[in-house]
Design a protein around this motif. Structure first.
Motif, PDB file in Angstrom:
ATOM      1  N   THR A 190     -79.757  -6.862  43.919  1.00 24.72           N
ATOM      2  CA  THR A 190     -79.311  -5.494  44.131  1.00 24.72           C
ATOM      3  C   THR A 190     -80.288  -4.580  43.419  1.00 24.72           C
ATOM      4  O   THR A 190     -80.384  -4.595  42.185  1.00 24.72           O
ATOM      5  CB  THR A 190     -77.889  -5.277  43.579  1.00 24.72           C
ATOM      6  N   ASP A 191     -81.054  -3.829  44.193  1.00 26.65           N
ATOM      7  CA  ASP A 191     -82.082  -2.945  43.645  1.00 26.65           C
ATOM      8  C   ASP A 191     -81.658  -1.509  43.912  1.00 26.65           C
ATOM      9  O   ASP A 191     -81.441  -1.116  45.061  1.00 26.65           O
ATOM     10  CB  ASP A 191     -83.428  -3.232  44.309  1.00 26.65           C
ATOM     11  N   ARG A 286     -82.255  -3.146  38.552  1.00 24.48           N
ATOM     12  CA  ARG A 286     -81.810  -4.145  39.522  1.00 24.48           C
ATOM     13  C   ARG A 286     -81.142  -5.305  38.810  1.00 24.48           C
ATOM     14  O   ARG A 286     -81.357  -5.523  37.622  1.00 24.48           O
ATOM     15  CB  ARG A 286     -82.989  -4.649  40.358  1.00 24.48           C
TER      16      ARG A 286
END
Length: 532
Positions: A190-191, A286
């Motif tokens: 998840t960035d 992230r």
């Protein structure tokens, strides 16, 4: 073509292989080694990295260092407690915000510390190297793995094309942002799309600083022309961070002459300081969506990256190490089921996400380069400052869903204050000792414990400790009143503290103490007692 590899015919075996030997890998190896586990550390760099990277840790990390016999106040040449304000200032140097970093945090150490990372790593390394059951393989790279039913086999290669293998029951990737273990797990990331380039400069000072400029010692210049961070870098050291402007390239900024040019207006040149490091870093935000796949696990920068504005990057990695160590200790000894590891990622990802989002929020305020937007920010913040609006207290985030009960205390960090057992007055962890603790508000609550409850705690190596008016066996005196106030705030008569210092849960009435331990029994993957 003949295979020119030189193969060591004797594979190493380990309970845990740790890939990467930064502060997170060292702490994990030390914790597991001290619990009697066979550990092999694989580190591709032949020598320790000699330059600082992290520079700050909080009171919780102070408590973790205390647990491995390196309390912050024992290494004054490496760590300096920060006991002052942290200010944000506008371009004209007028204050925008004052954060009070004075005094002790809930973990019993100063809210903030600044330190020299290579020196701290050297201290941790010396403790690891003293353990006969831990091998540190420097100059070796983990290049492949094979999953087996009971172990993971790692293939290692040296710079001179030597090869050897390690068979470990678990492998933990502490190998940084470009983690090979993460690639084996195949975790999605998840960035949050946060990217800012900053030039980070570390200085060894030749003498005292100009107090008219560096007062308080840590402050943030929120100047749209060049956002700048000025903080200590440990005893005798300073750190500056300069944001890259849109008109500059990272290559242009990462130049020694540019570093000295940027330091010049602050009264610092080669006569005042030695330039230990200058490097452009891209601050990112992230985290991994998957922290475990079978016997492969992640910790530290392998699992998450965050901007430095909250000073929580290394802190979060060291929390990962502690969260993993006690789980692996129980599993490897057969005292808990392997499923206890399933909760590691869900707990830590939620906790890390909080700090990442907090760091981003700070960065969005600090990094404004639009003069009009910065002027509006300054007006709003200075109006709040003039009105006496206080920043909210530093939050203590709760762990995500995982190995804890969903009650008033489950997933919260426990406090630490001074107590006495009649022979020794010191911080709680030093008096009580390491490991899990069932802390009772009154000695009479021991009567609520059934034989199977005490047998469970004994098997885990967790203690039962009661607060009392007078010290005795299994009793301590809450000399500051901190524990009474803490339990009252949780509306609890007992709390179950895990070895990583977080609460498994809180019992709000005497009858629930047994229920709390029954919940723990089931979560460990043990057969339920007949009467549950």
């Amino acid at each position: 073509m003949p295979d020119e590899r030189v193969k060591d015919p004797t594979p190493l075996t380990a309970d845990v292989a740790v890939v990467g030997y930064g502060p997170v890998g060292r702490l994990l190896a030390l914790l597991l080694g001290r619990s009697g586990k066979r550990v092999v550390v694989v580190e591709r760099q032949p020598q320790a990295y000699p330059l600082p990277r992290a520079a700050h840790f909080d009171d919780e990390i102070g408590r973790i260092l205390q647990s491995v016999e390196v309390p912050p106040d024992s290494i004054p040449d490496v760590v300096a407690a920060y006991d002052d304000l942290y200010e944000w200032r506008a371009a004209d140097r007028q204050p925008l915000l004052r954060l009070d970093w004075r005094g002790l945090g809930p973990s019993g150490w100063h809210v903030s510390h600044f330190f020299h990372q290579p020196s701290l790593e050297g201290i941790l390394d010396a403790q690891v190297q003293a353990l006969d059951n831990v091998d540190v393989l420097r100059g070796w790279t983990a290049v492949a793995h094979t999953d087996g039913p009971d172990t993971v086999s790692l293939e290692l290669r040296s710079a001179t094309n030597e090869w050897r293998s390690v068979a470990a029951r678990y492998v933990v990737g502490c190998d940084g942002a470009n983690s090979v273990v993460r690639s084996w797990i195949g975790s999605e990331v998840t960035d949050l799309g946060y990217f800012h380039d900053w030039l980070v400069i570390d200085l060894l000072m030749h003498g005292p600083l100009n107090e008219s400029v560096f007062s308080p010692p840590a402050w943030q210049l929120c100047d749209p022309a060049r956002p700048t961070t000025l903080v200590p870098g440990g005893p005798g050291r300073r750190r500056f961070e300069f944001m890259r402007l849109p008109t500059e390239t990272a290559e242009e900024l990462n130049d020694e002459a540019v570093a000295w040019r940027l330091l010049g207006p602050w009264g610092i040149g080669p006569e005042q300081a030695k330039l230990e490091r200058h490097a452009v870093y891209t601050f990112q935000a992230r985290w991994c969506d998957t922290w475990r796949k079978g016997r492969l696990l992640l910790a530290g920068d392998s699992a998450h990256l965050m901007p430095p504005f909250a000073g929580q990057g290394m802190c979060s990695g060291m929390r990962d190490a502690v969260a993993l160590a006690w789980r692996l200790d129980l599993i490897l000894d057969g005292r808990a089921d392997d499923t206890v590891l399933d909760s590691y990622g869900s707990e830590r990802a939620e906790h890390v996400r909080h700090f990442i989002e907090a760091s981003m929020a700070l960065g969005e305020v600090i990094c404004l380069s639009n003069p009009a937007a910065a002027a509006e920010r300054d007006r709003a913040m200075q109006a709040d400052l003039a009105a006496g609006v206080e920043p909210p207290p530093r939050p203590l985030p709760r762990l995500g869903p995982g190995f804890h009960r969903d009650d008033t205390g489950g997933g919260l960090l426990s406090i630490q204050a001074e107590v006495t057992n009649g022979q020794w007055t010191a911080l709680f962890d030093d008096v009580v000792g390491p490991g899990g603790v069932l802390l009772l508000a009154d000695p009479g609550l021991r009567d609520q414990l059934r034989p199977e409850d005490t047998a469970l705690l004994d098997d885990l190596g967790w203690q039962v400790v009661a607060l009392a008016a007078e010290p005795a066996a299994g009793q301590i005196v809450d000399i500051t009143g901190a524990y009474a106030a803490w339990l009252a705030g949780l509306d609890a008569v007992a709390v179950l503290i895990r070895p990583d210092l977080y609460l498994y849960g809180a019992a709000t009435d005497p009858a629930d103490v047994t229920g709390l331990l029954g919940h723990l029994h089931a979560a460990l993957g043990r057969p339920a007692a007949a009467d549950r």
